[in-house]
Design an enzyme around this catalytic site. Structure first.
Site, PDB file in Angstrom:
ATOM      1  N   GLU A 155      -6.863  18.498   4.895  1.00 12.91           N
ATOM      2  CA  GLU A 155      -5.436  17.578   4.922  1.00 12.91           C
ATOM      3  C   GLU A 155      -4.438  18.184   4.059  1.00 12.91           C
ATOM      4  OE1 GLU A 155      -6.984  13.222   6.156  1.00 12.91           O
ATOM      5  OE2 GLU A 155      -6.763  13.387   3.920  1.00 12.91           O
ATOM      6  N   PHE A 173       2.579   9.623   9.879  1.00 15.04           N
ATOM      7  CA  PHE A 173       1.605  10.126   9.132  1.00 15.04           C
ATOM      8  C   PHE A 173       2.486  11.389   8.133  1.00 15.04           C
ATOM      9  CE2 PHE A 173      -2.976   9.461  10.482  1.00 15.04           C
ATOM     10  CZ  PHE A 173      -2.728   8.158  10.401  1.00 15.04           C
ATOM     11  N   TRP A 197       0.823  -1.069  -0.184  1.00 14.90           N
ATOM     12  CA  TRP A 197      -0.072   0.105   0.164  1.00 14.90           C
ATOM     13  C   TRP A 197       0.768   1.050  -0.036  1.00 14.90           C
ATOM     14  CZ3 TRP A 197      -4.853   1.839  -0.276  1.00 14.90           C
ATOM     15  CH2 TRP A 197      -5.049   3.000   0.100  1.00 14.90           C
ATOM     16  N   MET A 198       0.431   2.087  -0.723  1.00 18.10           N
ATOM     17  CA  MET A 198       1.077   3.554  -0.751  1.00 18.10           C
ATOM     18  C   MET A 198      -0.336   4.764  -0.910  1.00 18.10           C
ATOM     19  SD  MET A 198       3.441   5.710  -3.399  1.00 18.10           S
ATOM     20  CE  MET A 198       2.084   5.739  -4.847  1.00 18.10           C
ATOM     21  N   ASN A 199       0.014   5.781   0.012  1.00 18.19           N
ATOM     22  CA  ASN A 199      -0.890   6.850  -0.448  1.00 18.19           C
ATOM     23  C   ASN A 199       0.078   8.230  -0.402  1.00 18.19           C
ATOM     24  OD1 ASN A 199      -1.494   6.120   2.742  1.00 18.19           O
ATOM     25  ND2 ASN A 199      -2.326   7.987   2.588  1.00 18.19           N
ATOM     26  N   ASP A 200      -0.365   9.131   0.428  1.00 14.10           N
ATOM     27  CA  ASP A 200       0.093  10.468   0.226  1.00 14.10           C
ATOM     28  C   ASP A 200       1.694  10.574  -0.017  1.00 14.10           C
ATOM     29  OD1 ASP A 200      -2.388  10.770   1.115  1.00 14.10           O
ATOM     30  OD2 ASP A 200      -1.894  12.043   2.850  1.00 14.10           O
ATOM     31  N   TRP A 203      -4.635   0.193   3.538  1.00 11.58           N
ATOM     32  CA  TRP A 203      -4.220   0.853   4.301  1.00 11.58           C
ATOM     33  C   TRP A 203      -3.902   0.188   5.730  1.00 11.58           C
ATOM     34  CZ3 TRP A 203      -4.664   2.916   9.161  1.00 11.58           C
ATOM     35  CH2 TRP A 203      -3.991   4.159   9.359  1.00 11.58           C
TER      36      TRP A 203
END
Length: 508
Positions: A225, A99, A40-43, A67
């Site tokens: 955000e 985060f 998983w990857m996000n921001d 996530w």
């Protein structure tokens, strides 16, 4: 950003959605967008340019492709096109998950972390404490530091963490830090639930609150955000750009980025207008922020997904990619100033075979498939037209999948329609048509469309109207058509096959 409470439901949805092993294939792996090797990857986080290298850190869960407890993954590049995945930079610890945040080159060693004449790279990030979150104290997110003295290879967390305690705000995160030269201090732009809060510091360790912005401005369909704050010179004046990402509440549902233009004096941001302007009208450009330490070039990348379906997209063994890098500018239309974003010039390294033509007439359908001879579906299409009628650009394959990008004259809107683009049943809202207003008043229209294996990025009118959408065709989109029922003439039509030397967009 924080989606831990929905993981069990999403995992069940994956198991029951009818996806099988044949669906979960590497065929959706982007060729020139960064994606992690697995999981998983996000921001995007901590993006910084240092000693000729672009550093991309990112929200990462190394144990699954949904996530989970957040780490900072790490990738490096010399050109923002070919990326090499590096070892994980930051792991969760007793203070919490790692985060989103930013990284700076502390060239004056204000932090004191430097040693033997070498200045440090400093990461400023949010610690998210799941234990405190369960206690509902409202103080489970706070800001911390880590530093590197070996050009970003390894990181040491500051023993005095956290450096900014939470005053009791449930969403208190995503610090974007930059140097404010007129007052010789650091500015932190922090997302604080339904607004941003500005803090200042002489040394990155001790922070003072300066002001808030946004409670009565912009879109508030979801939590604020991943903010960013930076200046751009425009017509001899310095204009400050404040980016705020929002989830949900975007112009086409789900996650999106908004921005404000105004003045900033080191303490207060004063907007020219409190109305929302959108950073991207597609559904798949979220958490976009800029690289630091790039001089006058403002270079931005985002997470190419949407919280509406990010945990469900049919990719394996990874989930998510980043957008291409984009260069930001400003353009005046009438009495309004807008942010523009265009593909960085470094992407030109991908161009191989192609053609450029002028005064191309389109009546009904112009089939470019034989002319392009491109079995990969990776291309860059550039066109220019005047007094435009309705038209569409259709990406297609032998399975009957179509992704349609076009312009509707009656509504003066651009659109991307992925209702027949392939796999759409993994989430009920995925297979829709997304629209964007044409902001330009110029009778001449120009478009740049960049297509990878499972994404399109549209830049209309010099980047005034960007749109980013991902899609999942049953096979490569090797067919290409331009359609106009009423007929139109393309003043310019340019096409390039995009050919990476290797699959270097994938983490190595």
């Amino acid at each position: 950003m924080k989606k831990s409470i929905i993981i069990p439901l999403l995992f069940c949805a994956i198991l029951t959605s009818g996806l099988n092993a044949q669906d979960l294939r590497e065929k959706y792996r982007p060729e020139f967008h960064f994606s992690p090797k697995a999981n998983w990857m996000n921001d995007p986080n901590g993006m910084v340019y240092h000693n000729g290298i672009f550093h991309l850190f990112f929200q990462y869960y190394p144990n699954d492709k949904i996530w989970g407890p957040m780490h900072w993954g790490h990738a490096t590049s010399k050109d923002m096109v070919s990326w090499d995945e590096q070892p994980i930079a930051l792991y969760p610890d007793s203070l919490g998950y790692i985060f989103s945040g930013s990284a700076v080159a502390d060239v004056h060693n204000t932090s004191g972390f430097g040693k033997d004449g070498k200045f440090p790279l400093v990461a400023i990030f949010t610690h998210h404490n799941p234990v405190l979150e369960k206690l509902e104290t409202g103080k489970h997110e706070y800001q911390s530091l880590a530093y590197s003295l070996d050009d970003g290879k390894t990181w040491t967390k500051y023993s005095g963490n956290p450096v900014l305690q939470n005053p009791g705000i449930s969403d208190f995160r995503d610090p974007k830090v930059s140097w404010f030269e007129p007052q010789k201090k650091w500015i932190m732009t922090l997302a604080t639930k339904d607004r941003v809060t500005f803090y200042s510091s002489p040394d990155l360790k001790s922070w003072v609150r300066e002001s808030d912005f946004g409670v009565d401005a912009g879109a508030h369909g979801g939590v604020w955000e991943c903010p960013d704050l930076f200046p751009i010179q425009h017509n001899g004046k310095q204009v400050w750009v404040l980016i705020v990402n929002i989830n949900p509440g975007g112009p086409n549902q789900g996650s999106a980025g908004q921005y404000f233009l105004g003045d900033f004096d080191g303490k207060t941001f004063k907007p020219y207008s409190k109305e929302t302007k959108w950073l991207d009208f597609g559904t798949d450009n979220y958490a976009s922020v800029t690289f630091s330490n790039t001089g006058s070039r403002m270079l931005m990348m985002g997470w190419m997904s949407n919280w509406q379906y990010a945990n469900l997209v049919p990719t394996h063994p990874w989930r998510s990619a980043c957008t291409i890098a984009r260069e930001l500018g400003l353009k005046t239309v009438g009495k309004e100033i807008y942010l523009t974003s265009t593909p960085v010039k470094e992407l030109d390294v991908l161009r191989s075979t192609g053609f450029n033509e002028q005064n191309v007439k389109v009546q009904g359908q112009l089939d470019l498939t034989e002319k392009t001879k491109n079995s990969t579906g990776l291309f860059r299409l550039e066109l220019e037209t005047k007094n435009t009628a309705d038209f569409s650009i259709v990406l297609a394959n032998n399975e009957g999948n179509e992704l349609v990008v076009g312009y509707d004259k009656a509504t003066n809107q651009y659109y991307i329609d992925r209702s027949k683009s392939g796999k759409i049943d993994f989430e009920k809202g995925f297979g829709q048509k997304h629209t964007a207003p044409r902001l330009s008043k110029d009778p001449t229209m120009d478009l740049t469309l960049i297509a990878d294996a499972a994404s399109v990025e549209l830049f209309a009118d010099g980047g005034l109207t960007p749109m980013t959408d991902i899609f999942f065709p049953d096979s490569k989109m090797s067919k290409l058509y331009i359609k106009s029922i009423s007929g139109t003439t393309l003043k310019k039509l340019g096409y390039s096959v995009l050919q990476p030397e290797t699959k270097s967009a994938q983490g190595k």
